[in-house]
Design an enzyme around this catalytic site. Structure first.
Site, PDB file in Angstrom:
ATOM      1  N   LYS A  13      68.000 139.052   5.092  1.00  0.00           N
ATOM      2  CA  LYS A  13      67.811 138.998   6.556  1.00  0.00           C
ATOM      3  C   LYS A  13      66.482 139.657   6.954  1.00  0.00           C
ATOM      4  CE  LYS A  13      71.656 141.325   7.458  1.00  0.00           C
ATOM      5  NZ  LYS A  13      72.196 141.618   6.110  1.00  0.00           N
ATOM      6  N   ARG A  87      77.665 143.624  13.935  1.00  0.00           N
ATOM      7  CA  ARG A  87      78.406 143.715  12.675  1.00  0.00           C
ATOM      8  C   ARG A  87      79.901 143.831  12.909  1.00  0.00           C
ATOM      9  NH1 ARG A  87      73.709 146.052   9.579  1.00  0.00           N
ATOM     10  NH2 ARG A  87      74.281 146.197   7.403  1.00  0.00           N
ATOM     11  N   ARG A 126      65.993 146.213  -5.680  1.00  0.00           N
ATOM     12  CA  ARG A 126      65.156 146.239  -4.474  1.00  0.00           C
ATOM     13  C   ARG A 126      64.327 147.520  -4.361  1.00  0.00           C
ATOM     14  NH1 ARG A 126      67.932 144.765   1.219  1.00  0.00           N
ATOM     15  NH2 ARG A 126      69.162 146.646   0.995  1.00  0.00           N
ATOM     16  N   ARG A 160      65.913 152.579  -1.093  1.00  0.00           N
ATOM     17  CA  ARG A 160      66.761 153.032   0.002  1.00  0.00           C
ATOM     18  C   ARG A 160      67.879 153.908  -0.541  1.00  0.00           C
ATOM     19  NH1 ARG A 160      68.283 148.095   3.931  1.00  0.00           N
ATOM     20  NH2 ARG A 160      70.251 149.217   3.812  1.00  0.00           N
ATOM     21  N   ARG A 171      79.518 148.972   1.321  1.00  0.00           N
ATOM     22  CA  ARG A 171      78.852 148.100   2.303  1.00  0.00           C
ATOM     23  C   ARG A 171      79.423 146.696   2.248  1.00  0.00           C
ATOM     24  NH1 ARG A 171      73.069 149.216   0.261  1.00  0.00           N
ATOM     25  NH2 ARG A 171      72.242 147.792   1.812  1.00  0.00           N
TER      26      ARG A 171
HETATM   27  P1  AMP Z   1      71.014 147.528   7.004  1.00  0.00           P
HETATM   28  O1  AMP Z   1      69.610 148.011   6.880  1.00  0.00           O
HETATM   29  O2  AMP Z   1      71.158 146.474   8.066  1.00  0.00           O
HETATM   30  O3  AMP Z   1      71.609 147.119   5.686  1.00  0.00           O
HETATM   31  O4  AMP Z   1      71.889 148.770   7.526  1.00  0.00           O
HETATM   32  C1  AMP Z   1      71.964 149.960   6.777  1.00  0.00           C
HETATM   33  C2  AMP Z   1      73.153 150.798   7.265  1.00  0.00           C
HETATM   34  O5  AMP Z   1      72.975 151.140   8.645  1.00  0.00           O
HETATM   35  C3  AMP Z   1      74.505 150.107   7.213  1.00  0.00           C
HETATM   36  O6  AMP Z   1      75.110 150.197   5.927  1.00  0.00           O
HETATM   37  C4  AMP Z   1      75.283 150.900   8.260  1.00  0.00           C
HETATM   38  O7  AMP Z   1      75.648 152.181   7.777  1.00  0.00           O
HETATM   39  C5  AMP Z   1      74.224 151.108   9.339  1.00  0.00           C
HETATM   40  N1  AMP Z   1      74.179 149.984  10.305  1.00  0.00           N
HETATM   41  C6  AMP Z   1      73.151 149.121  10.503  1.00  0.00           C
HETATM   42  N2  AMP Z   1      73.435 148.246  11.480  1.00  0.00           N
HETATM   43  C7  AMP Z   1      74.682 148.559  11.913  1.00  0.00           C
HETATM   44  C8  AMP Z   1      75.549 148.007  12.895  1.00  0.00           C
HETATM   45  N3  AMP Z   1      75.191 146.932  13.626  1.00  0.00           N
HETATM   46  N4  AMP Z   1      76.770 148.588  13.066  1.00  0.00           N
HETATM   47  C9  AMP Z   1      77.138 149.667  12.351  1.00  0.00           C
HETATM   48  N5  AMP Z   1      76.379 150.231  11.394  1.00  0.00           N
HETATM   49  C10 AMP Z   1      75.158 149.689  11.168  1.00  0.00           C
END
Ligand code: AMP
Length: 214
Positions: A13, A87, A126, A160, A171
């Site tokens: 994404k 989400r 990654r 990360r 996740r």
């Molecule tokens: P991402 O970079 O989108 O993979 O997000 C990394 C982490 O941020 C996720 O594993 C969640 O802990 C938190 N996170 C990101 N977006 C959301 C969301 N829309 N709702 C809840 N937690 C989020």
């Protein structure tokens, strides 16, 4: 055009969102990036979310909806890309309300389909440029041979904190329990488009462009 990129962690994404920003003057709204900024900012909220994120759990709806609300005033000619948001169903409802209040609508929800084994391989391969955040992947987009970031020339790369097998399991669990119901939700609303997220990066880009242009 306002779109959602929907898919599990590692579906690509962020990579596709960054391309759309560069090519179409869109704005990327990544709640993951916003939360990572909050994490390093030393604020109360940053401290509260840091542990949750490292465990691979979802941060509360209230926090992420608040973050998105703050950013919705920014206008880009090309529109908004929601990356990693919504989400949960509650976030999806909140987004519909927020967009309506701003006189905006959702044009497409693009589901990037990737199988679980590929996700695990992708995420554990990654790395991220420490200067500009460009994402590289030993499998799909290796760091250039000269060791310099193709976007900014930076030479430091990090991983990360949540890109490890334990967090990843959590996740994925969160994705299937809380996020995947959004596929049915947007299908029922007639907004869902599905693409193969396993194709190479340029081909995925072409498929996304087709969704946007026609
Ligand atoms: P991402 O970079 O989108 O993979 O997000 C990394 C982490 O941020 C996720 O594993 C969640 O802990 C938190 N996170 C990101 N977006 C959301 C969301 N829309 N709702 C809840 N937690 C989020």
């Amino acid at each position: 055009m306002n779109i959602i990129l929907l898919g599990p962690p590692g579906a690509g994404k962020g990579t596709q969102a960054r391309r759309l920003v560069a090519e179409r003057d869109m704005i990327q709204l990544s709640t993951g990036d916003m939360l990572r900024d909050a994490k390093v900012s030393g604020t109360d909220m940053g401290r509260r979310v840091a542990e949750i994120m490292d465990r691979g759990e979802l941060v509360t709806d209230e926090i992420v909806i608040g973050l998105i609300e703050e950013k919705l005033d920014g206008k880009a000619k090309g529109g908004l890309i929601f990356d990693g948001f919504p989400r949960t169903l509650a976030q999806a409802d909140a987004l519909a309300d927020l967009l309506a209040r701003h006189g905006e609508a959702l044009d497409a929800v693009i589901e990037m389909q990737v199988d679980d084994e590929a996700l695990v391989r992708r995420i554990t391969a990654r790395s991220v440029c420490a200067s500009c955040g460009e994402v590289f992947n030993d499998e799909t987009k290796p760091i250039p041979e000269d060791g310099r970031c193709s976007n900014c020339g930076g030479t430091e790369f990090t991983r990360r904190g949540d890109d490890n097998e334990d967090s990843l399991k959590q996740r994925l669990l969160e994705y299937y329990k809380k996020t995947s119901p959004l596929i049915g939700y947007y299908y029922a609303k007639g907004e869902l488009r599905r693409i193969d997220g396993l194709a190479d990066i340029d081909e995925v880009g072409v498929e996304i462009d087709k969704c946007l242009d026609g």
